[in-house]
Design a protein around this motif. Sequence first.
Motif, PDB file in Angstrom:
ATOM      1  N   ILE A 336       0.852  -1.186   0.000  1.00 14.06           N
ATOM      2  CA  ILE A 336       0.000   0.000   0.000  1.00 14.06           C
ATOM      3  C   ILE A 336       0.888   1.236   0.000  1.00 14.06           C
ATOM      4  O   ILE A 336       1.700   1.421   0.911  1.00 14.06           O
ATOM      5  N   ASP A 337       0.773   2.047  -1.030  1.00 14.79           N
ATOM      6  CA  ASP A 337       1.554   3.295  -1.130  1.00 14.79           C
ATOM      7  C   ASP A 337       3.042   3.026  -0.961  1.00 14.79           C
ATOM      8  O   ASP A 337       3.755   3.781  -0.287  1.00 14.79           O
ATOM      9  N   GLY A 338       3.517   1.913  -1.549  1.00 16.46           N
ATOM     10  CA  GLY A 338       4.943   1.611  -1.502  1.00 16.46           C
ATOM     11  C   GLY A 338       5.409   0.956  -0.217  1.00 16.46           C
ATOM     12  O   GLY A 338       6.613   0.742  -0.024  1.00 16.46           O
ATOM     13  N   VAL A 339       4.480   0.632   0.688  1.00 16.13           N
ATOM     14  CA  VAL A 339       4.820  -0.023   1.960  1.00 16.13           C
ATOM     15  C   VAL A 339       4.324  -1.468   1.931  1.00 16.13           C
ATOM     16  O   VAL A 339       3.169  -1.729   1.572  1.00 16.13           O
ATOM     17  N   ALA A 340       5.191  -2.401   2.292  1.00 14.37           N
ATOM     18  CA  ALA A 340       4.809  -3.819   2.362  1.00 14.37           C
ATOM     19  C   ALA A 340       4.256  -4.131   3.747  1.00 14.37           C
ATOM     20  O   ALA A 340       4.810  -3.669   4.760  1.00 14.37           O
ATOM     21  N   TYR A 341       3.190  -4.910   3.793  1.00 10.25           N
ATOM     22  CA  TYR A 341       2.576  -5.325   5.061  1.00 10.25           C
ATOM     23  C   TYR A 341       2.745  -6.841   5.192  1.00 10.25           C
ATOM     24  O   TYR A 341       2.260  -7.601   4.341  1.00 10.25           O
ATOM     25  N   ALA A 432       0.768   2.573   9.502  1.00 12.73           N
ATOM     26  CA  ALA A 432       0.747   3.213   8.185  1.00 12.73           C
ATOM     27  C   ALA A 432       1.153   4.679   8.286  1.00 12.73           C
ATOM     28  O   ALA A 432       1.828   5.207   7.391  1.00 12.73           O
ATOM     29  N   ARG A 433       0.758   5.329   9.375  1.00 14.99           N
ATOM     30  CA  ARG A 433       1.133   6.735   9.577  1.00 14.99           C
ATOM     31  C   ARG A 433       2.638   6.889   9.759  1.00 14.99           C
ATOM     32  O   ARG A 433       3.241   7.865   9.282  1.00 14.99           O
ATOM     33  N   LEU A 434       3.285   5.926  10.422  1.00 12.53           N
ATOM     34  CA  LEU A 434       4.717   5.989  10.671  1.00 12.53           C
ATOM     35  C   LEU A 434       5.551   5.578   9.463  1.00 12.53           C
ATOM     36  O   LEU A 434       6.704   6.002   9.310  1.00 12.53           O
ATOM     37  N   ALA A 435       4.998   4.718   8.602  1.00 10.00           N
ATOM     38  CA  ALA A 435       5.769   4.122   7.511  1.00 10.00           C
ATOM     39  C   ALA A 435       5.988   5.081   6.353  1.00 10.00           C
ATOM     40  O   ALA A 435       5.180   5.970   6.094  1.00 10.00           O
ATOM     41  N   ARG A 436       7.085   4.849   5.634  1.00 12.02           N
ATOM     42  CA  ARG A 436       7.411   5.584   4.420  1.00 12.02           C
ATOM     43  C   ARG A 436       7.547   4.587   3.264  1.00 12.02           C
ATOM     44  O   ARG A 436       7.781   3.397   3.495  1.00 12.02           O
ATOM     45  N   PRO A 437       7.457   5.062   2.017  1.00  9.90           N
ATOM     46  CA  PRO A 437       7.645   4.146   0.885  1.00  9.90           C
ATOM     47  C   PRO A 437       8.969   3.395   1.002  1.00  9.90           C
ATOM     48  O   PRO A 437      10.005   3.975   1.330  1.00  9.90           O
ATOM     49  N   GLY A 438       8.916   2.078   0.754  1.00 13.36           N
ATOM     50  CA  GLY A 438      10.097   1.231   0.890  1.00 13.36           C
ATOM     51  C   GLY A 438      10.180   0.518   2.226  1.00 13.36           C
ATOM     52  O   GLY A 438      10.990  -0.390   2.399  1.00 13.36           O
ATOM     53  N   ASP A 439       9.344   0.934   3.194  1.00 13.24           N
ATOM     54  CA  ASP A 439       9.342   0.303   4.520  1.00 13.24           C
ATOM     55  C   ASP A 439       8.496  -0.971   4.512  1.00 13.24           C
ATOM     56  O   ASP A 439       7.707  -1.223   3.595  1.00 13.24           O
ATOM     57  N   THR A 440       8.645  -1.751   5.578  1.00 14.60           N
ATOM     58  CA  THR A 440       7.803  -2.921   5.825  1.00 14.60           C
ATOM     59  C   THR A 440       7.099  -2.748   7.165  1.00 14.60           C
ATOM     60  O   THR A 440       7.763  -2.490   8.180  1.00 14.60           O
ATOM     61  N   LEU A 470      -7.498  -1.004   5.021  1.00 17.01           N
ATOM     62  CA  LEU A 470      -6.688   0.190   4.753  1.00 17.01           C
ATOM     63  C   LEU A 470      -6.489   0.351   3.256  1.00 17.01           C
ATOM     64  O   LEU A 470      -6.609   1.470   2.716  1.00 17.01           O
ATOM     65  N   ALA A 471      -6.208  -0.760   2.571  1.00 17.66           N
ATOM     66  CA  ALA A 471      -6.003  -0.695   1.112  1.00 17.66           C
ATOM     67  C   ALA A 471      -7.265  -0.228   0.403  1.00 17.66           C
ATOM     68  O   ALA A 471      -7.209   0.591  -0.521  1.00 17.66           O
ATOM     69  N   ALA A 472      -8.417  -0.738   0.845  1.00 17.17           N
ATOM     70  CA  ALA A 472      -9.684  -0.345   0.231  1.00 17.17           C
ATOM     71  C   ALA A 472      -9.968   1.128   0.455  1.00 17.17           C
ATOM     72  O   ALA A 472     -10.477   1.828  -0.444  1.00 17.17           O
ATOM     73  N   ALA A 473      -9.604   1.621   1.630  1.00 18.57           N
ATOM     74  CA  ALA A 473      -9.837   3.040   1.945  1.00 18.57           C
ATOM     75  C   ALA A 473      -8.946   3.956   1.108  1.00 18.57           C
ATOM     76  O   ALA A 473      -9.298   5.109   0.852  1.00 18.57           O
ATOM     77  N   ARG A 474      -7.769   3.428   0.700  1.00 15.55           N
ATOM     78  CA  ARG A 474      -6.827   4.251  -0.063  1.00 15.55           C
ATOM     79  C   ARG A 474      -7.161   4.254  -1.560  1.00 15.55           C
ATOM     80  O   ARG A 474      -6.635   5.047  -2.289  1.00 15.55           O
TER      81      ARG A 474
END
Length: 475
Positions: A336-341, A432-440, A470-474
């Motif tokens: 989601i937005d470049g972040v892996a979950y 998700a608020r703490l994460a940046r693109p490329g993070d897990t 979260l993905a659906a909301a985005r």
Amino acid sequence: MSTPDWQGKKVTVAGLGVSGIPAARVLHGLGADVTVVNDGDDERSRAQAAQLEAEGITVRLGDGATLPSGTELIVTTPGWQPDKPLFAAAAEAGVEVWGDVELAWRLRGLDGREPAPWLAVTGTNGKTTTVRMLASILEAAGLRTAAVGNIGVSLLDAVLGEETYDVLAVELSSYQLHWSPSLRAHSAAVLNLAPDHLDWHGSMAAYAADKGRIYEGNKVACVYNAADPATEDLVREADVEEGCRAIGFTLGTPGPSQLGVVDDILVDRAFVENRQKQAQELAQISDINPPAPHNIANALAAAALARAFGVEATAVRDGLRAFRPDAHRIEHVENIDGVAYVDDSKATNTHAAEASLAAYEPIVWIAGGLAKGATFDATVEKAAKRLRGVVLIGQDRALIAEALARHAPEVPVVDLDRTDTGAMSAAVQEAARLARPGDTVLLAPACASMDMFTNYNKRGEAFAEAVRALAAARD
């Protein structure tokens, strides 16, 4: 199928449940006079007891401490601790105690068939994955096999059922090994050792000793983790058959009598003609799903046991390619937005969480639950440089928060003061608020789940649902 050895033998089965009930039925079918004793006397236990009594098996609920008169043997479920009064009474009366695994071992060949050899696996973490990898490799070699023990087919079904096997891949817990005095595997592996279940065993030394029982009487190979000296120590202490070899596995370049990794290739320097100078390619790291370091170690251990059984290198590769991990074991959920979950809800202790944390960076870590007496300083210290942020949930989250304050004070921490199941949705949103693109964003709780969820599966499912929401909301 009654037999003279069991006809009329007075056997007490300690505990109902997933292993006690099948053991009672098997023993009754062999002609034994079976009494089941159980501490609990709840609605579920009464329903189970009614079924067994209808089959002619005696059940005593609410009294698991008293040894039934005339008992000649106790067969216990794995969860019953060694300090239970029932076992003290048995020792005083000279009554032997077996676990369900010991019972299965003793009943092999009862129907006249040649018993299938056991390739056995234990360790603090990674047992189920390794056994399933091993079964996949054995199947790729064209062998009739099953993953059994704490996983898949029950051992009693495997040794007494109509299916015929060439070899069994057997997962064994420390509980089961404690009660298995005569077990003798073809080959066995201890994957790792870290403090766990110390309330049951009483000490780390006792826990390690029970794990080490898996090596007793091994015929071909004792497989150990070269990165965990305690596992090699257990090999040295084991009484094995003459000619049995110590085989190490390592994530580095292997020495003679080891399996390891060279240039992203899994190689064997143990089961080759000239192990001083030769190595056999087994597979690529890319053949392993997922290729996290601890999963590569699992694959090497599985490969070592398969090779000890004479499996060709191509079957190791094909089996690893075919293997798919169980849910909630470093399972990728969404990007989601470049972040892996990633869902590793199965990481219910610090050792498992450390392995998971070592597989990614940067990480927003979701952790917490029931600590089971664990401490978190070493875990946090190892992971500190990888952490983008931490979200804490669960009853014992303060213990992790204190370790973070000591060893990673610069890492942002969100402490969710709640233990309801809805906390997971809030945890994912905060991550998700703490994460940046490329993070897990990694759910690797390092704790048990029962403060908030029925089990780690339900915890993982809650995480996955929250991520998908979260993905659906985005979108």
